[in-house]
Scaffold this active site. Structure first.
Site, PDB file in Angstrom:
ATOM      1  N   CYS A  92       0.830  -1.210   0.000  1.00 61.39           N
ATOM      2  CA  CYS A  92       0.000   0.000   0.000  1.00 61.39           C
ATOM      3  C   CYS A  92       0.862   1.257   0.000  1.00 61.39           C
ATOM      4  O   CYS A  92       1.682   1.471   0.896  1.00 61.39           O
ATOM      5  CB  CYS A  92      -0.914  -0.014   1.222  1.00 61.39           C
ATOM      6  SG  CYS A  92      -1.891   1.495   1.385  1.00 61.39           S
ATOM      7  N   ARG A  95       0.042   4.824   3.033  1.00 61.87           N
ATOM      8  CA  ARG A  95       0.079   4.544   4.462  1.00 61.87           C
ATOM      9  C   ARG A  95       0.394   5.726   5.367  1.00 61.87           C
ATOM     10  O   ARG A  95       0.445   5.571   6.584  1.00 61.87           O
ATOM     11  CB  ARG A  95       1.085   3.419   4.736  1.00 61.87           C
ATOM     12  CG  ARG A  95       0.567   2.068   4.334  1.00 61.87           C
ATOM     13  CD  ARG A  95       1.623   1.010   4.545  1.00 61.87           C
ATOM     14  NE  ARG A  95       2.500   0.841   3.399  1.00 61.87           N
ATOM     15  CZ  ARG A  95       3.648   0.165   3.418  1.00 61.87           C
ATOM     16  NH1 ARG A  95       4.080  -0.341   4.552  1.00 61.87           N
ATOM     17  NH2 ARG A  95       4.376   0.032   2.327  1.00 61.87           N
ATOM     18  N   TRP A 264      -9.114   5.841   0.139  1.00 63.29           N
ATOM     19  CA  TRP A 264      -9.664   6.485  -1.051  1.00 63.29           C
ATOM     20  C   TRP A 264      -8.840   6.015  -2.234  1.00 63.29           C
ATOM     21  O   TRP A 264      -7.757   5.429  -2.065  1.00 63.29           O
ATOM     22  CB  TRP A 264      -9.644   8.008  -0.925  1.00 63.29           C
ATOM     23  CG  TRP A 264      -8.286   8.601  -0.669  1.00 63.29           C
ATOM     24  CD1 TRP A 264      -7.319   8.881  -1.593  1.00 63.29           C
ATOM     25  CD2 TRP A 264      -7.740   8.965   0.607  1.00 63.29           C
ATOM     26  NE1 TRP A 264      -6.216   9.411  -0.984  1.00 63.29           N
ATOM     27  CE2 TRP A 264      -6.438   9.471   0.373  1.00 63.29           C
ATOM     28  CE3 TRP A 264      -8.225   8.919   1.919  1.00 63.29           C
ATOM     29  CZ2 TRP A 264      -5.602   9.917   1.396  1.00 63.29           C
ATOM     30  CZ3 TRP A 264      -7.396   9.363   2.940  1.00 63.29           C
ATOM     31  CH2 TRP A 264      -6.105   9.858   2.671  1.00 63.29           C
ATOM     32  N   GLU A 269      -5.512   3.445 -10.154  1.00 58.55           N
ATOM     33  CA  GLU A 269      -6.154   2.145  -9.892  1.00 58.55           C
ATOM     34  C   GLU A 269      -7.342   1.953 -10.831  1.00 58.55           C
ATOM     35  O   GLU A 269      -7.616   0.858 -11.306  1.00 58.55           O
ATOM     36  CB  GLU A 269      -6.644   2.069  -8.450  1.00 58.55           C
ATOM     37  CG  GLU A 269      -5.540   2.202  -7.426  1.00 58.55           C
ATOM     38  CD  GLU A 269      -6.089   2.025  -6.015  1.00 58.55           C
ATOM     39  OE1 GLU A 269      -6.353   3.045  -5.358  1.00 58.55           O
ATOM     40  OE2 GLU A 269      -6.262   0.878  -5.582  1.00 58.55           O
TER      41      GLU A 269
HETATM   42  N1  ARG Z   1      -6.995  -1.497  -6.663  1.00 59.34           N
HETATM   43  C1  ARG Z   1      -8.236  -1.806  -6.057  1.00 59.34           C
HETATM   44  C2  ARG Z   1      -9.380  -1.294  -6.915  1.00 59.34           C
HETATM   45  O1  ARG Z   1      -9.206  -0.633  -7.852  1.00 59.34           O
HETATM   46  C3  ARG Z   1      -8.360  -1.221  -4.658  1.00 59.34           C
HETATM   47  C4  ARG Z   1      -7.239  -1.513  -3.706  1.00 59.34           C
HETATM   48  C5  ARG Z   1      -7.206  -0.604  -2.510  1.00 59.34           C
HETATM   49  N2  ARG Z   1      -7.009   0.767  -2.922  1.00 59.34           N
HETATM   50  C6  ARG Z   1      -7.076   1.843  -2.127  1.00 59.34           C
HETATM   51  N3  ARG Z   1      -6.898   3.004  -2.671  1.00 59.34           N
HETATM   52  N4  ARG Z   1      -7.301   1.734  -0.848  1.00 59.34           N
HETATM   53  O2  ARG Z   1     -10.517  -1.473  -6.656  1.00 59.34           O
END
Ligand code: ARG
Length: 406
Positions: A92, A95, A264, A269
């Site tokens: 992550c 953090r 968030w 992602e």
């Molecule tokens: N990568 C994943 C998604 O797109 C989420 C993983 C956790 N990501 C976060 N920003 N807490 O759904």
């Protein structure tokens, strides 16, 4: 004579017709004493203002494990343990704010209905109208008496993927098996590209059950591009809250199999993985065509150019909708701040380079240019094979799913 007519058969206890246990029950291990005591020491080391002395708490935990095979975390230990599990999550990048994780203690919930209610309240509290708050809900642990509840979904909010007769997929292609499974369980999805999947909740004595998510508990952001009006017509959207629900939280030798947590989003992602991976929404060819790029030749960098515009659209849309999101440059710098802070506190930061470096423009973010410590530190979150299999709709516990092949 049929054997069921014999007196012995009539007196014998009725055959056990209960469904098999719906969660893996191995049986749950005894709490690990060494890990428990190490955790209590760590808690006292980092939080000096405890109501009872370290010695007293160590003796108490040892006594509880000796008598019952497990022990109960205090509310303070639970909060500390969950926050440190995030601090130790080597994949992550986000953090820096580990110490502000909101911890919802849901250990008393026993029925699937109660679990469902708490999950909905997690969505609302975590989403917070767009001002997303990192939040975790912690449900009952596995104990020698009984396993804790499980959710089969890998995230609380995900979109269905519907296999079409021609082999194509409408929706998120990573969720076709899971979608097939919930359809066999009775879910009737409308068949669109962004249908929120129902939750599958199981407790030790109930069959897995489907629960829908109320639409007002699921904040979504329609995607548009600041410079290209046609982009909005593509009808793309994404949910505001990434909430992982299939990782086991392990604190001081105790396993919490259901401890969904959210942060968030970092834009990439969504804009470089969920909407882009070939086994997800695979949108680059469409966007390149709409941008008028030459896709017949890799050297036009049509993939890269489309990727950047998609990521611009994601960040722009979330920001305009006032839904918290961050870009990969900012989040990379924050991560380096986190490293410095932790080092100042005398701790090492476990990190996995292959996950920390963003999937776009890696080399122009500062996290690219260094190595990290990779050691596993506890407390932490773990992804078990059985949880992974359930998330793919390949649960070995019935419902006619294909055999679990992972
Ligand atoms: N990568 C994943 C998604 O797109 C989420 C993983 C956790 N990501 C976060 N920003 N807490 O759904």
């Amino acid at each position: 004579m049929n054997s069921s007519d014999t007196l012995a058969a009539r007196l014998a206890p009725a055959p056990d017709t209960r469904p098999p246990l719906h969660v893996p029950y191995a049986p749950p291990s005894q709490a690990d004493l060494t890990e428990a005591l190490d955790f209590v020491r760590q808690h006292h080391r980092e939080h000096l203002d405890q109501p009872v002395s370290l010695h007293t708490r160590l003796r108490e935990v040892q006594r509880q494990i000796g008598e019952t095979g497990t022990y109960r975390h205090t509310a303070d230990e639970l909060t500390f343990g969950a926050r440190v599990a995030w601090r130790n999550s080597s994949r992550c990048i986000g953090r820096l704010y580990w110490n502000s994780l909101q911890v919802l203690d849901r250990r008393e919930a026993t029925t699937p209905e109660e679990v469902h209610e708490h999950l909905i309240s997690h969505l609302r509290r975590g989403t917070n109208g767009g001002r997303i708050r990192p939040t975790i809900s912690i449900f009952a642990p596995d104990t020698p008496d009984r396993p804790g509840p499980r959710v089969w979904n890998d995230q609380l909010i995900r979109y269905a993927g519907y296999r079409q007769p021609d082999g194509s997929v409408v929706g998120d292609a990573a969720y076709t098996d899971f979608t097939d499974m919930v359809q066999r369980m009775g879910w009737n999805g409308p068949g669109g590209p962004f249908d929120v999947l129902p939750l599958v909740i199981a407790t030790h004595d109930t069959k897995p059950q489907l629960f829908g998510l109320p639409t007002d508990a699921v904040l979504e952001v329609p995607l548009r591009h600041p410079d290209h009006a046609w982009f909005a017509e593509l009808g793309l959207r994404w949910h505001a809250l990434p909430a992982i629900s299939n990782m086991r939280l392990r604190i001081g030798g105790i396993d919490y199999p259901l401890a969904p947590f959210n942060g968030w989003y970092m834009g990439t992602e969504i804009g470089a993985r969920n909407l882009v991976d070939e086994d997800r929404y695979n949108l680059l060819p469409l966007i390149a065509t709409r941008l008028g790029l030459d896709t017949s030749d890799e050297t036009t960098l049509w993939r890269d150019r489309s990727l950047v515009e998609l990521n611009v659209a994601v960040l722009h849309s979330f920001t305009e909708a006032e839904v918290r999101i961050s870009d990969h440059h900012t989040e990379s710098r924050r991560f380096l701040t986190h490293l410095e802070k932790e080092e100042r506190a005398g701790r090492t930061v476990p990190a996995d380079w292959t996950w920390i470096v963003p999937p776009v423009s890696g080399g122009i973010t500062p996290v690219f240019h260094r190595y990290y410590d990779e050691a596993d530190q506890r407390p932490n979150f773990y992804l078990d094979d059985d949880a992974r299999a359930r998330g793919r709709g390949r649960c070995p516990y019935g419902h006619g799913g294909p055999a679990d092949d992972v």
